[in-house]
Design an enzyme around this catalytic site. Structure first.
Site, short mmCIF file in Angstrom:
data_model
loop_
_atom_site.label_atom_id
_atom_site.label_comp_id
_atom_site.label_asym_id
_atom_site.label_seq_id
_atom_site.Cartn_x
_atom_site.Cartn_y
_atom_site.Cartn_z
CB SER A 207 -0.90 0.02 1.23
OG SER A 207 -1.53 1.28 1.33
CB THR A 252 -7.12 -2.35 1.86
OG1 THR A 252 -7.24 -2.75 0.51
CG2 THR A 252 -5.85 -2.96 2.45
CE LYS A 256 -11.47 -1.41 0.83
NZ LYS A 256 -11.57 -0.79 -0.48
CD GLU A 268 -27.98 7.90 5.14
OE1 GLU A 268 -28.66 8.37 6.04
OE2 GLU A 268 -27.90 8.39 4.00
N GLY A 319 -16.32 -5.03 -3.38
CA GLY A 319 -16.42 -3.82 -2.55
C GLY A 319 -16.30 -2.54 -3.36
N GLY A 444 -7.54 5.24 -12.00
CA GLY A 444 -7.80 4.83 -10.62
C GLY A 444 -6.98 5.63 -9.61
P1 NAP Z 1 -13.11 -7.79 -4.95
O1 NAP Z 1 -14.09 -7.54 -3.87
O2 NAP Z 1 -12.19 -8.96 -4.85
O3 NAP Z 1 -13.93 -7.92 -6.34
C1 NAP Z 1 -13.27 -8.30 -7.51
C2 NAP Z 1 -14.24 -8.24 -8.70
O4 NAP Z 1 -13.48 -8.52 -9.87
C3 NAP Z 1 -15.36 -9.25 -8.66
O5 NAP Z 1 -16.51 -8.67 -9.22
C4 NAP Z 1 -14.83 -10.38 -9.53
O6 NAP Z 1 -15.85 -11.13 -10.18
C5 NAP Z 1 -14.08 -9.61 -10.58
N1 NAP Z 1 -13.02 -10.41 -11.20
C6 NAP Z 1 -11.84 -10.76 -10.65
N2 NAP Z 1 -11.12 -11.48 -11.54
C7 NAP Z 1 -11.88 -11.60 -12.65
C8 NAP Z 1 -11.69 -12.22 -13.92
N3 NAP Z 1 -10.56 -12.86 -14.22
N4 NAP Z 1 -12.67 -12.12 -14.84
C9 NAP Z 1 -13.81 -11.45 -14.57
N5 NAP Z 1 -14.06 -10.85 -13.39
C10 NAP Z 1 -13.09 -10.91 -12.45
O7 NAP Z 1 -12.15 -6.52 -5.14
P2 NAP Z 1 -12.49 -4.99 -4.84
O8 NAP Z 1 -12.10 -4.64 -3.47
O9 NAP Z 1 -13.88 -4.70 -5.27
O10 NAP Z 1 -11.44 -4.26 -5.81
C11 NAP Z 1 -11.61 -4.28 -7.21
C12 NAP Z 1 -10.55 -3.41 -7.88
O11 NAP Z 1 -10.72 -2.05 -7.47
C13 NAP Z 1 -9.12 -3.81 -7.50
O12 NAP Z 1 -8.32 -3.77 -8.64
C14 NAP Z 1 -8.70 -2.72 -6.54
O13 NAP Z 1 -7.31 -2.48 -6.58
C15 NAP Z 1 -9.47 -1.53 -7.09
N6 NAP Z 1 -9.63 -0.51 -6.05
C16 NAP Z 1 -9.07 0.70 -6.30
C17 NAP Z 1 -9.17 1.70 -5.36
C18 NAP Z 1 -8.54 3.02 -5.66
O14 NAP Z 1 -8.35 3.82 -4.73
N7 NAP Z 1 -8.27 3.32 -6.91
C19 NAP Z 1 -9.86 1.50 -4.16
C20 NAP Z 1 -10.44 0.24 -3.94
C21 NAP Z 1 -10.31 -0.76 -4.91
P3 NAP Z 1 -16.56 -12.39 -9.45
O15 NAP Z 1 -17.61 -11.79 -8.55
O16 NAP Z 1 -17.14 -13.17 -10.56
O17 NAP Z 1 -15.49 -13.11 -8.69
#
Ligand code: NAP
Length: 474
Positions: A207, A252, A256, A268, A319, A444
């Protein structure tokens, strides 16, 4: 000129302006400054007061407060009756009092007791720990020493020494980048009661939050340190926050959602999203909130893209996707969540509709959110031909991967806004292809910048400009 005359002749806004000028011009040398409660509602004042200083919040109940000011010439700030006004203002300002201070002192009692407590805290906070303090603190937490039996120290174990022992116990062995645990332990040695924040995740060592926050602390003269907290369970994370008296944690993956049952309260936004990425410890009460949705909303608003009533697709159902859907619905978009596992997208849409529409939640324009979220598989995207696409999957972290496959690439066209929440690399394949197709793109990194800026505000009461954060992250 007395304060009541300034209020009477020029109004509160003018008084606040003078107050800001005086606080900005405070001398660098040692001094004690007392302010009124309204002062720390300004983030600028909070930053100026905090600079190389300790800030105490003298917490007085509304009844005692009213008793103390009822005979004074303090001007009225609202049209409420004076007793109600005091209650109303204390409630309204309480979050600002907590975030902008280092220590809260119960000040309902007599002045001498309050002064003694402040002196005790200052002496603990500014006296670096000796080797024998450290030994007694570590032994005390391990159960080997008790107050009055503190090894070489020969006296009661100080609050700072106990704190050191707790920090050693919770953070020794936590995997972190090289030398980072040394920095934490030496920070506590020098500032035994200083504010500690952490990024709590598994893993957490990648991080950039600690680097960003520590740079800001140094620039703003804030006596705080940000580190890495990696534990097996969310319960262990919350336990460490309480035992070490951490000021705040940024949460993270994978905590979460799991952290929620261990918190005393969540706001909320976090309840609706079903995830907490921000925890503030107010004297042992843990408050959870969510700044991820803010990190999605702010860049969309800043870029001037029209969102209200426009068709938006969020790819993903984890999330980050929940935060993105929440942000878009609050901005009035017509959102569809699409995901590899369709049931997860359907659950997401049902949850958001229940939280935002069924409960009559207000959007950012103050009007109730009206357009329900829909759900489907990834292929639904090309049926919709959205105006806004947000990637909230982890696809894109490898340079060759993109969540918009060949069949859906038709959606990348001029006038469309594409926001990739993946921030390493800052320009993903999706953003590169979207830009080549004439889309407006948002990285992002922007989400990271705005969610972090909001966390700094919630933890310390300071407003740090997005450009400054971008500059540090570059
Ligand atoms: P998460 O809860 O693990 O969710 C991952 C999502 O990606 C799920 O919908 C999953 O689908 C999908 N996925 C993963 N691998 C896949 C694949 N090979 N093909 C199709 N779908 C796939 O993760 P998250 O916390 O939501 O984070 C998601 C992304 O947002 C990450 O890259 C994270 O780094 C980014 N993020 C960025 C910030 C920022 O500040 N920019 C903040 C938070 C998160 P399934 O449901 O089918 O498994």
């Amino acid at each position: 000129m007395p304060i009541e005359e300034i209020f009477r002749d020029y109004g509160e806004a003018h008084f606040r302006k003078l107050e800001r000028e005086v606080i900005a011009a405070l001398p660098e040398s040692d001094c004690v400054v007392a302010t009124g409660g309204g002062c720390v509602q300004s983030a600028e004042n909070a930053a100026n007061l905090r600079h190389e200083s300790l800030v105490f919040f003298l917490d007085v109940s509304p009844e005692v407060s009213y008793g103390r000011i009822s005979e004074s010439s303090r001007p009225a700030l609202t049209d409420k009756d004076p007793v109600d006004e005091v209650k109303y203002l204390i409630n309204l300002r309480y979050p600002a009092y907590l975030r902008s201070s280092d220590f809260r002192v119960d000040a309902d009692g007599d002045a001498k007791k309050v002064a003694d407590e402040i002196i005790r805290i200052i002496s603990d906070a500014v006296s670096p720990l000796s080797e024998s303090d450290i030994a007694s603190g570590v032994a005390g937490v391990g159960g080997a020493a008790v107050a009055g039996d503190a090894g070489d120290a020969g006296g009661e174990v100080s609050a700072g020494a106990v704190r050191y022992g707790e920090v050693m116990k919770s953070f020794s062995g936590v995997p972190m980048p090289e030398k980072k645990s040394d920095l934490l332990f030496s920070f506590v040695k020098k500032n035994p009661l200083g504010s500690i924040c952490a990024i709590a995740g598994r893993p957490s060592g990648h991080s950039r939050t600690p680097y960003l926050f520590n740079t800001i602390f140094e620039r703003y003269g804030i006596g705080a340190h940000c580190t890495y907290l990696e534990k097996e369970t969310a319960g262990d994370v919350a336990g460490a926050v309480r035992s070490c008296g951490l000021r705040a944690i940024s949460v993270t993956i994978p905590f979460k959602e799991d952290i929620i049952p261990y918190l005393d309260e969540i706001n909320e936004d976090a309840a609706a999203i079903g995830a907490v990425n921000t925890v503030f410890n107010a004297g042992g009460r843990l408050y959870g909130s969510n700044t991820d949705w803010y990190g999605v909303m702010k860049p969309l608003v800043k870029s001037g893209i029209k969102v209200k009533s426009r068709k938006a697709v969020v790819i993903g159902a984890g999330g980050a996707a929940r935060a993105a859907v929440y942000a878009l619905m609050k901005l009035g978009a017509d959102v569809t969540a699409v995901n590899r596992t369709v049931e997860r997208a359907e659950r997401l849409a049902a949850d958001m509709n229940a939280s935002l529409i069924d409960r009559g939640c207000l959007g950012t324009d103050g009007e109730p959110v009206k357009i329900p979220c829909k759900a489907g598989g990834i292929d639904k995207m090309r049926e919709i031909m959205p105006d806004i696409i947000i990637n909230a999957t982890s696809i894109g972290m490898r340079a060759e991967d993109t969540p918009v496959d060949r069949e859906n690439r038709v959606c990348l066209r001029k006038g469309v806004c594409v926001f990739d929440l993946v921030y390493t690399p800052p320009v993903t394949r999706l953003l590169f292809e979207a830009q080549s197709a004439g889309c407006t793109v948002i990285s992002g990194v922007e989400m990271f910048v705005y969610q972090a800026a909001e966390q700094l505000f919630r933890y310390f009461g300071i407003r740090v400009d997005a450009d400054e954060i971008r500059g540090i992250l570059r």
